[in-house]
Scaffold this motif. Structure first.
Motif, PDB file in Angstrom:
ATOM      1  N   GLU A   9       0.753  -1.049  -0.218  1.00  0.00           N
ATOM      2  CA  GLU A   9       0.525  -0.466  -0.463  1.00  0.00           C
ATOM      3  C   GLU A   9       1.035   1.318  -0.006  1.00  0.00           C
TER       4      GLU A   9
ATOM      5  N   ARG B  63      -4.049   7.758  -2.780  1.00  0.00           N
ATOM      6  CA  ARG B  63      -4.789   8.463  -1.879  1.00  0.00           C
ATOM      7  C   ARG B  63      -4.334  10.142  -2.357  1.00  0.00           C
ATOM      8  N   GLU B  64      -3.538  10.209  -3.457  1.00  0.00           N
ATOM      9  CA  GLU B  64      -3.608  11.634  -4.098  1.00  0.00           C
ATOM     10  C   GLU B  64      -3.261  12.085  -5.522  1.00  0.00           C
TER      11      GLU B  64
END
Length: 314
Positions: free
Chosen positions: A162, A167-168
């Protein structure tokens, strides 16, 4: 600033010197790029789906090399699809979509992106988002394939864990997320292999190919993907470790001739990090850039416009 290299001579290692008298190369390796701490506990676990997928592809690639599956048709399919896939990544996903190094008609842009999606390196939105993130944080701890974490990590291990950069992605891809075609490809990129595999299997079964349809599929999909994977991954790993530097860029990027040959010009990586929006990566007379030759052809045909170029070096 560019480093001077006489025409016809071998480029030297970067010897840019700091005010303290320490060569920049030494500062990067021993000071600026400090040893990285261990991954946080939440990132140490391997992603089951990605790890299993990569393992299955490598097993399929080895199986393709068994004598029972050899055929000239398989070799030709591998070569043609390698050209299509690598060019789709370098010309379509990278220079056209990620950096907008030139403009192309919408139909051509989508065709090139579709070719790049054949590489099975996620969909175009995720690919471009991660690449733009890399340029913003290259070789810093936040870089998802931070070369300072080691050659194996930057080559491929990073994708088995991960990574916060995922997430960006929305921050870097607003231009692409407005396009429903790219949103569809981003979600269903794996499905692109299915019609290709079916067509190859049908041809192999009905054209009397040695190894049959299965042999042709093994050469054209898992073997091709594994070769393309490792070639493109070398741009993240080898070109941040081996080669020479034309520019004093604030990272570990280097120009590596053998990666440039395999990856159609992407191995001139220090040039690219110094001029990320340039459609031409090979900036010296001996830095042959196959992707740039394709862009030149498209420009001659009127299919590439507003081509952005860094000035060539002597």
């Amino acid at each position: 600033m560019p480093l001077s290299v006489a025409a016809g001579s071998s480029p030297p290692a970067d010897r840019t010197v700091s005010p303290a008298g320490v060569p920049r190369e030494l500062r990067l390796r021993a000071g600026l790029v400090a040893p990285r701490p261990a991954l946080p506990r939440r990132q140490r676990k391997l992603k089951g789906g990605t790890t299993s997928f990569m393992l299955a592809l490598h097993v399929g690639a080895v199986a393709a090399l068994l004598p029972r599956f050899w055929s000239w048709q398989g070799l030709i399919a591998l070569a043609v699809l390698y050209w299509m896939t690598v060019l789709g990544v370098t010309l379509g996903l990278h220079r056209l979509l990620a950096h907008r190094s030139f403009d192309a008609p919408r139909w051509l842009e989508r065709l090139l992106v579709l070719m790049g999606t054949l590489a099975c390196q996620s969909g175009p939105i995720e690919w471009v988002g991660l690449h733009r993130h890399h340029h913003l944080h290259s070789d810093q701890p936040i870089d998802h394939h931070d070369a300072a974490r080691g050659l194996w990590w930057s080559h491929s291990e990073w994708m088995l864990h991960e990574i916060p950069a995922l997430r960006e992605i929305h921050r870097f891809t607003a231009d692409l997320r407005r396009d429903p075609f790219y949103r569809w490809l981003d979600r269903w990129f794996l499905l692109v292999q299915l019609p290709l595999g079916l067509a190859l299997w049908f041809y192999g079964e009905h054209a009397g190919v040695h190894g049959g349809g299965l042999g042709l599929v093994l050469w054209a999909i898992p073997l091709r993907l594994v070769v393309v994977y490792h070639v493109t991954w070398l741009v993240n790993s080898a070109t941040h470790a081996f080669g020479y530097r034309n520019f004093d860029s604030p990272d570990l990027s280097r120009n590596c001739w053998w990666v440039a040959l395999l990856s159609f010009g992407e191995g001139w990586h220090n040039n690219h990090h110094a001029h990320p929006h340039s459609a031409r990566h090979g900036l010296r007379w001996f830095e042959f850039d196959i992707t740039w030759q394709h862009i030149r052809l498209l420009r001659a045909l009127g299919l590439a416009q507003r081509v952005r170029l860094a000035p060539p070096l002597a």
